[in-house]
Design a protein around this motif. Structure first.
Motif, PDB file in Angstrom:
ATOM      1  N   ALA A   1       0.818  -1.215   0.000  1.00  0.00           N
ATOM      2  CA  ALA A   1       0.000   0.000   0.000  1.00  0.00           C
ATOM      3  C   ALA A   1       0.849   1.260   0.000  1.00  0.00           C
ATOM      4  O   ALA A   1       0.361   2.334  -0.385  1.00  0.00           O
ATOM      5  CB  ALA A   1      -0.919  -0.001   1.224  1.00  0.00           C
ATOM      6  N   SER A   2       2.119   1.158   0.404  1.00  0.00           N
ATOM      7  CA  SER A   2       3.006   2.322   0.398  1.00  0.00           C
ATOM      8  C   SER A   2       3.636   2.567  -0.958  1.00  0.00           C
ATOM      9  O   SER A   2       4.399   3.527  -1.114  1.00  0.00           O
ATOM     10  CB  SER A   2       4.108   2.149   1.454  1.00  0.00           C
ATOM     11  OG  SER A   2       3.545   2.022   2.747  1.00  0.00           O
ATOM     12  N   GLY A   3       3.358   1.708  -1.925  1.00  0.00           N
ATOM     13  CA  GLY A   3       3.871   1.915  -3.275  1.00  0.00           C
ATOM     14  C   GLY A   3       5.178   1.223  -3.574  1.00  0.00           C
ATOM     15  O   GLY A   3       5.767   1.455  -4.633  1.00  0.00           O
ATOM     16  N   PHE A   4       5.657   0.361  -2.699  1.00  0.00           N
ATOM     17  CA  PHE A   4       6.890  -0.366  -2.954  1.00  0.00           C
ATOM     18  C   PHE A   4       6.609  -1.513  -3.925  1.00  0.00           C
ATOM     19  O   PHE A   4       5.570  -2.168  -3.849  1.00  0.00           O
ATOM     20  CB  PHE A   4       7.472  -0.926  -1.654  1.00  0.00           C
ATOM     21  CG  PHE A   4       8.253   0.087  -0.860  1.00  0.00           C
ATOM     22  CD1 PHE A   4       9.585  -0.145  -0.562  1.00  0.00           C
ATOM     23  CD2 PHE A   4       7.677   1.269  -0.426  1.00  0.00           C
ATOM     24  CE1 PHE A   4      10.316   0.773   0.175  1.00  0.00           C
ATOM     25  CE2 PHE A   4       8.391   2.194   0.300  1.00  0.00           C
ATOM     26  CZ  PHE A   4       9.723   1.950   0.606  1.00  0.00           C
ATOM     27  N   SER A   5       7.560  -1.760  -4.807  1.00  0.00           N
ATOM     28  CA  SER A   5       7.419  -2.862  -5.759  1.00  0.00           C
ATOM     29  C   SER A   5       8.802  -3.404  -6.089  1.00  0.00           C
ATOM     30  O   SER A   5       9.819  -2.698  -5.956  1.00  0.00           O
ATOM     31  CB  SER A   5       6.716  -2.410  -7.040  1.00  0.00           C
ATOM     32  OG  SER A   5       7.480  -1.434  -7.714  1.00  0.00           O
ATOM     33  N   ILE A   6       8.839  -4.628  -6.549  1.00  0.00           N
ATOM     34  CA  ILE A   6      10.118  -5.255  -6.889  1.00  0.00           C
ATOM     35  C   ILE A   6      10.776  -4.532  -8.049  1.00  0.00           C
ATOM     36  O   ILE A   6      12.000  -4.401  -8.115  1.00  0.00           O
ATOM     37  CB  ILE A   6       9.898  -6.749  -7.215  1.00  0.00           C
ATOM     38  CG1 ILE A   6       9.437  -7.495  -5.964  1.00  0.00           C
ATOM     39  CG2 ILE A   6      11.164  -7.376  -7.774  1.00  0.00           C
ATOM     40  CD1 ILE A   6       9.185  -8.968  -6.199  1.00  0.00           C
ATOM     41  N   GLY A   7       9.957  -4.015  -8.981  1.00  0.00           N
ATOM     42  CA  GLY A   7      10.524  -3.353 -10.150  1.00  0.00           C
ATOM     43  C   GLY A   7      11.314  -2.118  -9.808  1.00  0.00           C
ATOM     44  O   GLY A   7      12.277  -1.777 -10.506  1.00  0.00           O
ATOM     45  N   ARG A   8      10.962  -1.414  -8.744  1.00  0.00           N
ATOM     46  CA  ARG A   8      11.671  -0.184  -8.371  1.00  0.00           C
ATOM     47  C   ARG A   8      12.724  -0.434  -7.301  1.00  0.00           C
ATOM     48  O   ARG A   8      13.845   0.055  -7.390  1.00  0.00           O
ATOM     49  CB  ARG A   8      10.665   0.859  -7.882  1.00  0.00           C
ATOM     50  CG  ARG A   8       9.814   1.452  -8.984  1.00  0.00           C
ATOM     51  CD  ARG A   8       9.114   2.706  -8.501  1.00  0.00           C
ATOM     52  NE  ARG A   8       8.188   2.420  -7.409  1.00  0.00           N
ATOM     53  CZ  ARG A   8       6.897   2.173  -7.584  1.00  0.00           C
ATOM     54  NH1 ARG A   8       6.392   2.150  -8.809  1.00  0.00           N
ATOM     55  NH2 ARG A   8       6.105   1.936  -6.554  1.00  0.00           N
ATOM     56  N   GLU A   9      12.358  -1.128  -6.248  1.00  0.00           N
ATOM     57  CA  GLU A   9      13.285  -1.304  -5.120  1.00  0.00           C
ATOM     58  C   GLU A   9      14.170  -2.536  -5.255  1.00  0.00           C
ATOM     59  O   GLU A   9      15.228  -2.597  -4.624  1.00  0.00           O
ATOM     60  CB  GLU A   9      12.502  -1.398  -3.808  1.00  0.00           C
ATOM     61  CG  GLU A   9      12.025  -0.065  -3.274  1.00  0.00           C
ATOM     62  CD  GLU A   9      10.859   0.492  -4.061  1.00  0.00           C
ATOM     63  OE1 GLU A   9      10.702   1.718  -4.131  1.00  0.00           O
ATOM     64  OE2 GLU A   9      10.085  -0.326  -4.611  1.00  0.00           O
ATOM     65  N   GLY A  10      13.755  -3.509  -6.017  1.00  0.00           N
ATOM     66  CA  GLY A  10      14.525  -4.734  -6.115  1.00  0.00           C
ATOM     67  C   GLY A  10      14.080  -5.757  -5.092  1.00  0.00           C
ATOM     68  O   GLY A  10      13.568  -5.421  -4.027  1.00  0.00           O
TER      69      GLY A  10
ATOM     70  N   LEU B   1      13.243  -5.147  -1.021  1.00  0.00           N
ATOM     71  CA  LEU B   1      11.835  -5.319  -0.682  1.00  0.00           C
ATOM     72  C   LEU B   1      11.645  -6.416   0.350  1.00  0.00           C
ATOM     73  O   LEU B   1      10.912  -6.249   1.341  1.00  0.00           O
ATOM     74  CB  LEU B   1      11.033  -5.629  -1.951  1.00  0.00           C
ATOM     75  CG  LEU B   1       9.521  -5.600  -1.812  1.00  0.00           C
ATOM     76  CD1 LEU B   1       9.035  -4.201  -1.483  1.00  0.00           C
ATOM     77  CD2 LEU B   1       8.861  -6.084  -3.104  1.00  0.00           C
ATOM     78  N   SER B   2      12.295  -7.548   0.156  1.00  0.00           N
ATOM     79  CA  SER B   2      12.144  -8.641   1.117  1.00  0.00           C
ATOM     80  C   SER B   2      12.736  -8.265   2.474  1.00  0.00           C
ATOM     81  O   SER B   2      12.195  -8.639   3.524  1.00  0.00           O
ATOM     82  CB  SER B   2      12.815  -9.905   0.578  1.00  0.00           C
ATOM     83  OG  SER B   2      14.212  -9.681   0.393  1.00  0.00           O
TER      84      SER B   2
ATOM     85  N   ARG C   1      20.219   0.656   4.605  1.00  0.00           N
ATOM     86  CA  ARG C   1      19.287   0.898   3.498  1.00  0.00           C
ATOM     87  C   ARG C   1      17.904   0.325   3.809  1.00  0.00           C
ATOM     88  O   ARG C   1      16.885   0.908   3.449  1.00  0.00           O
ATOM     89  CB  ARG C   1      19.825   0.272   2.215  1.00  0.00           C
ATOM     90  CG  ARG C   1      21.136   0.853   1.713  1.00  0.00           C
ATOM     91  CD  ARG C   1      21.565   0.096   0.466  1.00  0.00           C
ATOM     92  NE  ARG C   1      21.632  -1.338   0.727  1.00  0.00           N
ATOM     93  CZ  ARG C   1      21.677  -2.265  -0.237  1.00  0.00           C
ATOM     94  NH1 ARG C   1      21.639  -1.905  -1.503  1.00  0.00           N
ATOM     95  NH2 ARG C   1      21.758  -3.555   0.070  1.00  0.00           N
ATOM     96  N   LEU C   2      17.871  -0.802   4.460  1.00  0.00           N
ATOM     97  CA  LEU C   2      16.584  -1.418   4.788  1.00  0.00           C
ATOM     98  C   LEU C   2      15.826  -0.573   5.798  1.00  0.00           C
ATOM     99  O   LEU C   2      14.598  -0.446   5.721  1.00  0.00           O
ATOM    100  CB  LEU C   2      16.816  -2.828   5.319  1.00  0.00           C
ATOM    101  CG  LEU C   2      17.542  -3.797   4.375  1.00  0.00           C
ATOM    102  CD1 LEU C   2      17.607  -5.185   5.003  1.00  0.00           C
ATOM    103  CD2 LEU C   2      16.847  -3.861   3.024  1.00  0.00           C
TER     104      LEU C   2
END
Length: 742
Positions: free
Chosen positions: A273-282, A286-287, A351-352
């Motif tokens: 819901a915060s807009g994070f996705s694998i395509g942008r953050e990796g 993300l995990s 970074r996390l």
């Protein structure tokens, strides 16, 4: 209309003329027939007249309606019956003809001969289809299935509103249209096209069980809160206190997180819901972010801490306390396997932590954090909420302020969707009774869950109604993507479309959704865009599309009760926003009157000081002054003029010192308040309080010392000045006052 415009106009006028001719001929014949039969009934026999006389008879009858006999030829007038008999027969004939015409027209509409006029167009559902698939009888027949508590009752005695929702009235068959409580519906309506007044407000009022309403405005709450309060409890999740409702819904993200499955779902929902996705953050980032949030929530739940403590861990980027709780829980067998090692490994990467802070930023607004940090026993009881006709409103800002609170609302609703299904599965019938309703208004701004298409597909079997409101298909694609938007439409058993603006592609897609007949669109894009306010098209299940009239809430039978409740809520909001009058303690003396204005001869208190430098005694060319000009200004005797001056100077100095001390303390307090608020916002509440308190004490001591030193110096200077000039003649009262002020 299709074709040449002139031909359409000629056809319209020809049709109107033909209709007038048919009605005139039918009326003339019925008038003639009523007169003829009146003669037979009166015993005079059949009057000597034939049907060719009907037009002349009708014309004369209209000219002299009070004397029917004058309309017939003289040879036939004597055989006519009395006027009451004639008028009775005429009324009967006209009534029978009108009723017969009505049913013939309905039959004609059901046959739906192809015409350019939309109402006669082929492709819409017939009256028989509406009665079979969308009528009140249809939802009544499903009552035993959707509400097991109604089993044993006669189906016809169950009100349609107890097992369904009223949609509108079919324009062609004029039948009322209903949707069952197990129907999933999507409403596509441009802004200001009446989705609130036609659907959200009526559906919220008529919901047969608990209802959850989302909106970025308080319009629905104002219209429905008092009505729903008559049926059950009303709760509001309103961090900005737009509604002023006292019964607040408070929820903690730690609720249920002792279960690792709940932790996994909740952390994933917050991140998505915060807009994070694998395509942008990796995938690695993300995990890692999901893992840290999951472990912190689990540690907070098993450790019994308040959610504020979890937020402090996050903003300090320090998971040592959470790690210790997980280790202690691991020794006691309360920690989920692997959580301690996962947190210990991932918390080393800075970074996390940046990603974790960004995800949890939705809770950084103080009112949001307050509503999401309830004390034990203050948390919202959702299981109790499901048992009655209760109401829960989510009133959230639409603009992304402080990152927006859509992730918070999305996480709460995700939990409630899953909890409602769990409660339904515990029932023998596998359904909720009373049924639960979700009115997801402005869903793309408030509830951005990727699982919404799935909920639309399976909630009906649990007697959970989901009504999704969109302003356009483009809005849905922007939030869920093309594939999920298509799944959302596929899983909705009803699509309701109203007019308004839209892109060419969206309108064409909606026109294709309505359907085609013989290769032609039933509702063209232009007709769909220009559809009038108060109309909509419903595409439901296997039925052909139905164009319907909508009923706004101010045309309902209970409109007066709605208006009274609306006025009561508006009065409550006005009272909440009214400026509070200063409290006067009981028995306090009346306020002192304002001070009197100073005399005109005296300078105002804030006037700039006059020049008090000594008079220049150097010789000049001017003539000497007269003796009368050099007499002293004050000849009154004084025991000790220097003592009076010293006391006056000390008084002025003390006042000036007090003002400086108060100003210094006020500035210090304001700086301390700003520092404390900033520190609390960042999550360092306890450390910030200690630092700001120490700084405040130091600033106050320093300010007091500086002001005291300045006061002592001013007093010494005043004493020395008074001792030196005690015997000098006074110049004037005004000059003395100005010197003291200075």
């Amino acid at each position: 209309m299709a074709g040449n415009d002139d031909d359409d106009v000629y056809t319209l006028f020809f049709g109107i003329g033909l209709l007038v001719a048919l009605l005139g001929g039918a009326g003339s014949f019925l008038t003639w027939l009523a007169g003829q039969l009146s003669g037979v009934i009166a015993g005079g026999g059949w009057p000597d007249s034939d049907p060719t006389d009907c037009l002349r008879i009708a014309f004369r009858f209209v000219s002299h309606p009070s004397d029917p006999r004058s309309a017939w030829p003289p040879a036939a007038a004597a055989a006519l019956g009395s006027a009451p008999v004639f008028f009775t027969l005429l009324i009967i004939f006209l009534t029978v003809t009108a009723v017969g015409t009505y049913f013939l027209v309905r039959l004609f509409l059901n046959v739906r001969r192809r015409r350019t006029v939309r109402r006669f167009r082929l492709g819409y559902a017939s009256g028989w289809e509406v009665r079979k698939l969308l009528s009140a009888r249809t939802v009544q027949n499903k009552a035993w299935q959707v509400r097991p508590s109604t089993q044993g009752q006669k189906v016809r005695t169950i009100k349609p509103e107890e097992v369904g929702f009223y949609l509108g009235r079919d324009i062609r068959s004029r039948r009322k249209l209903y949707a069952s409580t197990e129907d999933m519906a999507i409403f596509i309506s441009a802004p200001r096209q009446g989705k609130d007044v036609h659907f959200v407000t009526p559906f919220t009022i008529d919901a047969p069980g608990p209802v959850i309403v989302t909106s970025s405005r308080r319009e629905t709450f104002v219209n429905t809160a008092m009505i729903r309060a008559q049926y059950g409890e009303v709760y509001v999740f309103d961090p900005w206190n737009w509604t002023g409702w006292p019964n607040r819904m408070r929820w903690s993200p730690l609720q249920g997180c002792a279960d690792p499955n709940v932790c996994a779902v909740r952390s994933g929902t917050l991140v998505e819901a915060s807009g994070f996705s694998i395509g942008r953050e990796g995938g690695i980032v993300l995990s890692g972010v999901i893992t840290i949030i999951r472990c912190l929530l689990h540690a907070g739940a098993i450790g019994g801490v308040n959610f504020r403590e979890v937020m402090r861990w996050i903003y300090e980027a320090n998971g040592e306390e959470a790690l210790e709780i997980l280790r202690q829980g691991e020794r006691e067998g309360r920690t989920a396997p692997g959580y301690t090692g996962q947190l210990e490994f991932n918390m080393r990467d800075e970074r996390l932590w940046s990603g974790v802070m960004q995800v949890m930023h939705a809770f950084s607004h103080p009112p949001v954090l307050e509503d999401c940090s309830p004390d034990p026993g203050e948390e919202f009881d959702f299981a109790k909420f499901l048992k009655g006709r209760n109401t829960l409103y989510f009133v959230a800002k639409r603009q992304p302020d402080w990152g927006g609170i859509a992730p918070v609302v999305t996480t709460i609703l995700e939990q409630y969707f899953r909890s409602a299904r769990g409660v339904a599965m515990k029932n023998p019938t596998g359904r909720l009774d009373p049924p639960l309703t979700f009115e997801l208004n402005q869903v793309a701004d408030v509830f951005v869950s990727g699982g919404l298409p799935t909920y639309m597909g399976e909630s009906g079997g649990y007697s959970i109604s989901v009504h999704v409101y969109l302003t356009s298909l483009a809005e849905a694609r922007a939030k869920w993507g093309a594939d999920r938007t298509a799944a959302l439409l596929d899983n909705a058993t009803m699509k309701i479309i109203s007019g308004g603006a839209g892109t060419i592609k969206d309108i064409s897609d909606l026109s294709d959704l309505v359907g085609k007949h013989d290769g032609q669109q039933i509702l063209s894009p232009e007709e769909l865009r220009t559809m009038r306010f108060g109309r909509a098209v419903v595409v439901a299940g296997t039925a052909r599309p139905v164009e319907m009239w909508l009923t706004p809430w101010w045309k309902r039978k209970d409109r007066e009760a709605i208006v009274r409740g609306k006025e009561a809520v508006e009065a409550m909001i006005r009272q909440m926003n009214a400026p509070a009058a200063p409290a006067v303690p009981p028995g306090a003396p009346p306020a002192d009157p304002p001070p009197a204005a100073p005399p005109q001869d005296d300078p105002p208190p804030d006037a700039p000081p006059t020049d008090t430098r000594p008079t220049d005694t150097r010789p000049t060319d001017d003539p000497p002054a007269r003796p009368s000009d050099t007499r002293p200004s004050d000849t009154r005797p004084s025991d000790d003029p220097s003592a009076d001056q010293r006391a006056t100077v000390r008084t002025a100095t003390d006042e000036r010192a007090a003002d400086q001390r108060a100003t210094a303390r006020t500035a210090t307090d304001e700086r301390a308040t700003d520092q404390r608020a900033a520190a609390r916002t960042a999550g360092h509440e306890r450390a910030a309080d200690e630092r700001v308190t120490a700084r405040t004490a130091g600033h106050e001591r320093a300010a007091d010392e500086r002001v005291t030193a300045r006061t002592a110096a001013d007093r010494r200077a005043a004493d020395e000045s008074a001792d030196a000039g005690g015997t000098a003649p006074a110049t004037s009262a005004a000059d003395d006052d100005e010197s003291i002020v200075w």
